[in-house]
Design a protein around this motif. Structure first.
Motif, PDB file in Angstrom:
ATOM      1  N   ASP A 246       0.913  -1.121  -0.038  1.00  0.00           N
ATOM      2  CA  ASP A 246      -0.063  -0.145   0.133  1.00  0.00           C
ATOM      3  C   ASP A 246       0.601   1.225   0.077  1.00  0.00           C
ATOM      4  N   VAL A 247       2.157   0.922   0.391  1.00  0.00           N
ATOM      5  CA  VAL A 247       2.794   2.535  -0.038  1.00  0.00           C
ATOM      6  C   VAL A 247       4.053   2.503  -0.448  1.00  0.00           C
ATOM      7  N   VAL A 248       4.156   1.684  -1.391  1.00  0.00           N
ATOM      8  CA  VAL A 248       5.203   2.104  -2.107  1.00  0.00           C
ATOM      9  C   VAL A 248       5.179   3.149  -2.854  1.00  0.00           C
ATOM     10  N   GLU A 249       4.061   3.271  -3.774  1.00  0.00           N
ATOM     11  CA  GLU A 249       4.101   4.398  -4.425  1.00  0.00           C
ATOM     12  C   GLU A 249       4.256   5.870  -3.451  1.00  0.00           C
ATOM     13  N   ASP A 250       4.377   5.862  -1.728  1.00  0.00           N
ATOM     14  CA  ASP A 250       4.475   6.875  -1.062  1.00  0.00           C
ATOM     15  C   ASP A 250       5.703   7.012  -1.198  1.00  0.00           C
ATOM     16  N   ALA A 251       5.929   5.448  -1.171  1.00  0.00           N
ATOM     17  CA  ALA A 251       8.131   5.690  -0.286  1.00  0.00           C
ATOM     18  C   ALA A 251       8.677   6.123  -2.071  1.00  0.00           C
ATOM     19  N   GLU A 252       7.907   6.541  -2.888  1.00  0.00           N
ATOM     20  CA  GLU A 252       8.459   6.085  -3.868  1.00  0.00           C
ATOM     21  C   GLU A 252       8.548   7.970  -4.765  1.00  0.00           C
ATOM     22  N   ALA A 253       7.113   8.216  -3.908  1.00  0.00           N
ATOM     23  CA  ALA A 253       6.569   9.957  -3.920  1.00  0.00           C
ATOM     24  C   ALA A 253       7.558  10.511  -2.872  1.00  0.00           C
ATOM     25  N   GLU A 254       8.018  10.532  -2.190  1.00  0.00           N
ATOM     26  CA  GLU A 254       8.651  10.801  -1.147  1.00  0.00           C
ATOM     27  C   GLU A 254      10.407  10.830  -1.660  1.00  0.00           C
ATOM     28  N   MET A 255      10.891  10.162  -1.366  1.00  0.00           N
ATOM     29  CA  MET A 255      11.769  10.180  -2.124  1.00  0.00           C
ATOM     30  C   MET A 255      12.252  10.905  -3.431  1.00  0.00           C
ATOM     31  N   ARG A 256      11.680  10.814  -4.374  1.00  0.00           N
ATOM     32  CA  ARG A 256      11.124  11.506  -5.367  1.00  0.00           C
ATOM     33  C   ARG A 256      11.527  13.257  -5.189  1.00  0.00           C
ATOM     34  N   GLU A 257      10.400  13.351  -4.144  1.00  0.00           N
ATOM     35  CA  GLU A 257      10.707  14.959  -3.500  1.00  0.00           C
ATOM     36  C   GLU A 257      11.621  15.163  -2.677  1.00  0.00           C
ATOM     37  N   ARG A 258      12.549  14.643  -2.067  1.00  0.00           N
ATOM     38  CA  ARG A 258      13.504  14.659  -1.581  1.00  0.00           C
ATOM     39  C   ARG A 258      15.233  15.104  -1.927  1.00  0.00           C
ATOM     40  N   ARG A 259      14.735  14.349  -3.935  1.00  0.00           N
ATOM     41  CA  ARG A 259      16.154  14.064  -4.824  1.00  0.00           C
ATOM     42  C   ARG A 259      15.470  15.825  -5.181  1.00  0.00           C
ATOM     43  N   VAL A 260      14.383  16.288  -5.188  1.00  0.00           N
ATOM     44  CA  VAL A 260      13.450  17.746  -6.432  1.00  0.00           C
ATOM     45  C   VAL A 260      14.153  18.995  -4.931  1.00  0.00           C
ATOM     46  N   ARG A 261      14.802  18.096  -3.675  1.00  0.00           N
ATOM     47  CA  ARG A 261      14.434  19.573  -2.323  1.00  0.00           C
ATOM     48  C   ARG A 261      15.780  19.885  -2.608  1.00  0.00           C
TER      49      ARG A 261
END
Length: 350
Positions: A246-261
């Protein structure tokens, strides 16, 4: 569920670093107190997940043994100009608290380094996006050792001048591989022991996370963190494979957001242009970048930035040889973790 949230943070330094003993010994030998007088440089190469932790862990152990010693960590993605990098270096080692980030000439930062009588180790992460000028300046300071971290060894060396290439090829080199499935399981179990109620985490869930992370410890910890948060906030009894799914896509989005920041101004602008377009040709990308930037970086600098975006799966480039092709970022994709970029045909030169 969560007993110590620090253990689930990406920058958490564990008490024991699993499955890196040989690399720790190698780095410790190069940076040993008896060797620091020579100010030897070190290069760490390898895929995402583990290099930064290895450097910080080993140097923090050294810090316990040496009195006249300072070290600092600089992520070159944030700002890679000569002045910004040197300013951050002196602030990180406690010598530049009074120096303003804007308007301070880089020579003042270098003077602080030269006047310091301690041995200094500077960890330069994401070194591939860095212009050579800060490196050339730091090499002139005899008591400074550099630990340079990047993903692709060949790609970085190809971009260096002959002077810089000669210097870095003579540095000590440590190459890291991706973690195996079993090694990732050990790392996850260590984080669970430090930060979660282990009896509420299913073994099958840990195995599933290790499979999804595909050798990347940072990804594995991101999934574990999101899964633990899901159990906590929804007051679930256990962390199961269903929770992980259930959380795989959320984890993916979180990692991408961290990288962008973490991106610097110009990297973020390039990323934003690509993100807005969804798919864009090289010539158009450069035109839009130059139109929107008040002080555009050179083409070689932009190529370094785009390579770094590609290495972290934020964009995809295609092409052959020195001619890179379409820059593509599909912001509508919902691919399974980890993100798999879409390949598109060659249409221009970056």
């Amino acid at each position: 569920m969560i007993t110590d949230a620090r253990a689930l943070r990406p920058d958490f330094l564990p008490r024991d670093l699993h499955h890196r003993d040989g690399h720790i010994d190698h780095l410790s030998a190069v940076l040993a107190p008896s060797a620091l007088d020579q100010a030897e440089d070190v290069c760490l190469f390898g895929p995402s997940g583990g290099k930064t932790t290895l450097a910080k862990y080993t140097i923090s152990q050294l810090e316990r043994e040496v009195l006249d010693f300072r070290w600092g960590y600089v992520n070159c993605m944030a700002d890679n100009s000569r002045a910004a990098v040197l300013h951050e270096c002196v602030r990180e080692i406690g010598l530049g608290a009074d120096l303003k980030r804007e308007g301070t000439h880089s020579s003042r930062a270098l003077d602080r380094l030269r006047r310091c009588e301690d041995q200094i180790i500077l960890v330069l992460d994401e070194i591939a996006v860095l212009d050579e000028q800060p490196l050339l300046a730091l090499w002139e300071v005899p008591n400074v050792s550099l630990v340079c971290i990047t993903i692709d060894e060949d790609e970085w060396f190809t971009a260096l001048s002959s002077q810089a290439k000669s210097r870095m090829q003579s540095a000590a080199t440590i190459r890291l591989d991706k973690y195996s499935h079993g090694e990732l399981v050990d790392i996850l179990e260590s984080r669970i022991a430090h930060g979660l109620i282990g009896s509420r985490v299913d073994d099958s869930a840990v195995e599933s996370i290790a499979d999804l992370a595909a050798g990347d410890a940072r990804r594995a910890i991101a999934i574990l963190r999101r899964a633990a948060d899901r159990v906590e906030t929804r007051e679930l009894r256990r962390l199961t494979t269903g929770v992980v799914d259930d959380v795989v896509e959320d984890a993916e989005a979180e990692m991408r957001e961290r990288r962008v920041r973490s991106l610097g101004t110009h990297q973020r602008l390039l990323y934003q242009i690509i993100d807005e377009a969804g798919e864009i040709g090289a010539a158009t990308l450069h035109q839009r970048y130059e139109a929107r930037s008040s002080s555009p970086k050179s083409r070689p600098s932009r190529r370094r930035y785009l390579k770094s975006l590609r290495q972290y799966d934020l964009i995809e480039t295609t092409g052959r040889g020195r001619r890179l092709g379409t820059v593509h970022w599909d912001n509508r994709q919902t691919a399974p973790f980890p993100f798999t970029p879409v390949h598109v045909p060659f249409i221009g030169r970056i």
